[in-house]
Enzyme design. Structure first.
Site, PDB file in Angstrom:
ATOM      1  N   ASP A   1     -92.272 -46.682  15.640  1.00 38.22           N
ATOM      2  CA  ASP A   1     -91.786 -46.839  14.268  1.00 38.22           C
ATOM      3  C   ASP A   1     -92.952 -47.288  13.393  1.00 38.22           C
ATOM      4  O   ASP A   1     -93.572 -48.323  13.655  1.00 38.22           O
ATOM      5  CB  ASP A   1     -90.664 -47.883  14.238  1.00 38.22           C
ATOM      6  CG  ASP A   1     -90.072 -48.078  12.846  1.00 38.22           C
ATOM      7  OD1 ASP A   1     -90.405 -47.289  11.940  1.00 38.22           O
ATOM      8  OD2 ASP A   1     -89.284 -49.026  12.672  1.00 38.22           O
TER       9      ASP A   1
ATOM     10  N   GLU B   1     -76.061 -44.396  24.559  1.00 36.54           N
ATOM     11  CA  GLU B   1     -75.463 -45.225  23.511  1.00 36.54           C
ATOM     12  C   GLU B   1     -75.793 -44.693  22.117  1.00 36.54           C
ATOM     13  O   GLU B   1     -76.938 -44.329  21.828  1.00 36.54           O
ATOM     14  CB  GLU B   1     -75.945 -46.675  23.594  1.00 36.54           C
ATOM     15  CG  GLU B   1     -75.328 -47.546  22.499  1.00 36.54           C
ATOM     16  CD  GLU B   1     -75.931 -48.936  22.364  1.00 36.54           C
ATOM     17  OE1 GLU B   1     -75.411 -49.712  21.541  1.00 36.54           O
ATOM     18  OE2 GLU B   1     -76.910 -49.234  23.059  1.00 36.54           O
TER      19      GLU B   1
ATOM     20  N   ASP C   1     -93.856 -48.129   9.514  1.00 34.37           N
ATOM     21  CA  ASP C   1     -93.206 -48.447   8.244  1.00 34.37           C
ATOM     22  C   ASP C   1     -94.269 -48.771   7.198  1.00 34.37           C
ATOM     23  O   ASP C   1     -95.161 -49.587   7.437  1.00 34.37           O
ATOM     24  CB  ASP C   1     -92.275 -49.639   8.434  1.00 34.37           C
ATOM     25  CG  ASP C   1     -91.302 -49.825   7.275  1.00 34.37           C
ATOM     26  OD1 ASP C   1     -91.754 -49.766   6.114  1.00 34.37           O
ATOM     27  OD2 ASP C   1     -90.111 -50.035   7.535  1.00 34.37           O
TER      28      ASP C   1
END
Length: 423
Positions: A110, A45, A112
């Site tokens: 991830d 995807e 951040d």
């Protein structure tokens, strides 16, 4: 003098980027994983975010040419990569919901910078600077060691997010095939910072000795802590700042002692106060104080992971070589060997890349004209257009990463052939 690209819209700049600079071949070599499984790539995807914040999910492409054509037609301001599904994502509406399932995806992390706002004194929110970026450097070092040594993974791709963080893609087959529970277990194993905004003390190290993984993390942190926390962030430089540190010390006696000492030494540096804090803690024999120094250091520098990104098999993450819509910077791979020298502020923007490309093409045309005058009709070897810009280094890092995986894929194919022949 301003470049013509300075006046172009972001969409027009992206049209040049996707039409001439995006590294399609190594990108598709990466996601095909050697073609060891049928439809592996076709069942992947993708999602595009278009101008106007239009979000399109369940995109899939059977061939590289299909992907190139769609990118150049849509010119998305962001590309996200999702899971490999049981069926082609573009056909998901024609498949029973129970049969359409996410089967594989890279294990991703991830990190951040906004999650460090409670320990940053230089910036907040989306802003970053040279004083706080080393937090990402520390995170990469700690993640790399834990994932390669504790879990045995070999193929880690670290990517600058384009603005304020870092993504890690673990691409080993064993990592791609992890279940949601397996991903959760690894994410929790690597999570040391616990608690939300209302919790003051976010690190609790139990036992008389730390786990070996935390010991190794502590070695990394101790190397960077003086410059990162004491100099760059000056965490003990003012009463407001050192009170936050004192609140992490379990002993009220130590807190009171240091508070009184520091209140009478207003000119003291964070380095002076940290030395005094270490001495005061060292004189304590309470079990609560066993890992006090490490707990403070971890709270101020240990990686802060978005565990929800790592846990979900079907969670999408921004693609390498996507362009950050706010900064215009390309999401470039980071060489682990050179992570300490990586500077996010030198990562090129699409505008800069387009200008570099034009300048190089102009020089080539001039050189060709001169060459034709000497050797008419001689053919010249042409390099990919991304190689004519600062994107060359990022693509080289990425291509080397893919080549190392390909060696493993080829070895697996050869082993499979040898086994077939032995039968």
């Amino acid at each position: 003098m301003a470049s013509s690209y300075d006046e172009m819209s972001p969409k027009d700049l992206l049209a040049v980027y996707y039409g001439r600079l995006f590294p399609y071949t190594p990108f598709y070599r990466w996601l095909s994983y050697g073609g060891l499984r049928k439809n592996y790539l076709a069942n992947r995807e993708f999602s595009f975010t278009l101008d106007g914040d239009i979000y399109i999910r369940y995109l899939s492409f059977s061939e590289q040419s299909d992907f190139e054509k769609e990118l150049q037609q849509k010119n998305p301001c962001k590309i996200d990569i999702g899971a490999v599904f049981s069926h082609k994502p573009r056909d998901h509406k024609a498949v029973q919901a129970s049969a359409f399932r996410a089967e594989e995806k890279e294990l991703v992390f991830d990190i951040d910078m906004t999650d460090y706002d409670d320990v940053r004194n230089c910036c907040s929110g989306a802003a970053i600077c040279e004083k706080c970026w080393p937090l990402m450097t520390v995170a990469i070092h700690i993640l790399h060691r834990a994932l390669t040594v504790d879990f045995g993974y070999k193929h880690l791709l670290f990517v600058y997010s384009g603005r304020r963080g870092v993504h890690c893609w673990v691409c080993d087959e064993a990592a791609r095939q992890l279940s949601a529970s397996g991903r959760s277990a690894i994410a929790e194993y690597l999570s040391v910072i616990k608690g939300g905004e209302c919790q003051t003390k976010k690190v609790q190290l139990r036992g008389s000795s730390m786990h070996s993984s935390l010991q190794h993390a502590s070695q990394v942190i101790k190397k960077y802590f003086p410059t990162l926390a004491l100099e760059n962030q000056d965490i003990l430089g003012t009463p407001e700042r050192y009170e936050k540190v004192l609140s992490l010390i379990p002993s009220e006696d130590v807190r009171k002692f240091l508070r009184e000492k520091w209140s009478h030494k207003s000119a003291a540096t964070s380095f002076d106060r940290w030395s005094e804090l270490e001495s005061a803690v060292a004189n304590q024999s309470s079990k609560d104080m066993t890992h006090c120094i490490e707990e403070i250091q971890f709270q101020y520098t240990y990686p802060r992971l978005d565990v929800n990104v790592s846990k979900g098999v079907n969670h999408l993450l921004k693609s390498p070589f996507s362009v950050h819509p706010k900064t215009g910077r390309v999401c470039v791979p980071i060489s682990y060997a050179a992570v300490d020298s990586f500077d996010p502020f030198t990562v090129p923007t699409v505008n800069e890349l387009c200008r570099q490309l034009d300048e190089c093409v102009a020089k080539e045309a001039e050189a060709d004209s001169e060459q034709d005058a000497v050797e008419p009709g001689r053919k010249r070897k042409r390099m990919p257009e991304w190689a004519k810009t600062e994107l060359e280094q990022a693509v080289s890092i990425f291509s080397d990463f893919v080549k190392k995986m390909e060696l493993e894929w080829h070895a697996a194919k050869q082993e499979s052939r040898d086994m077939d022949m032995s039968w």
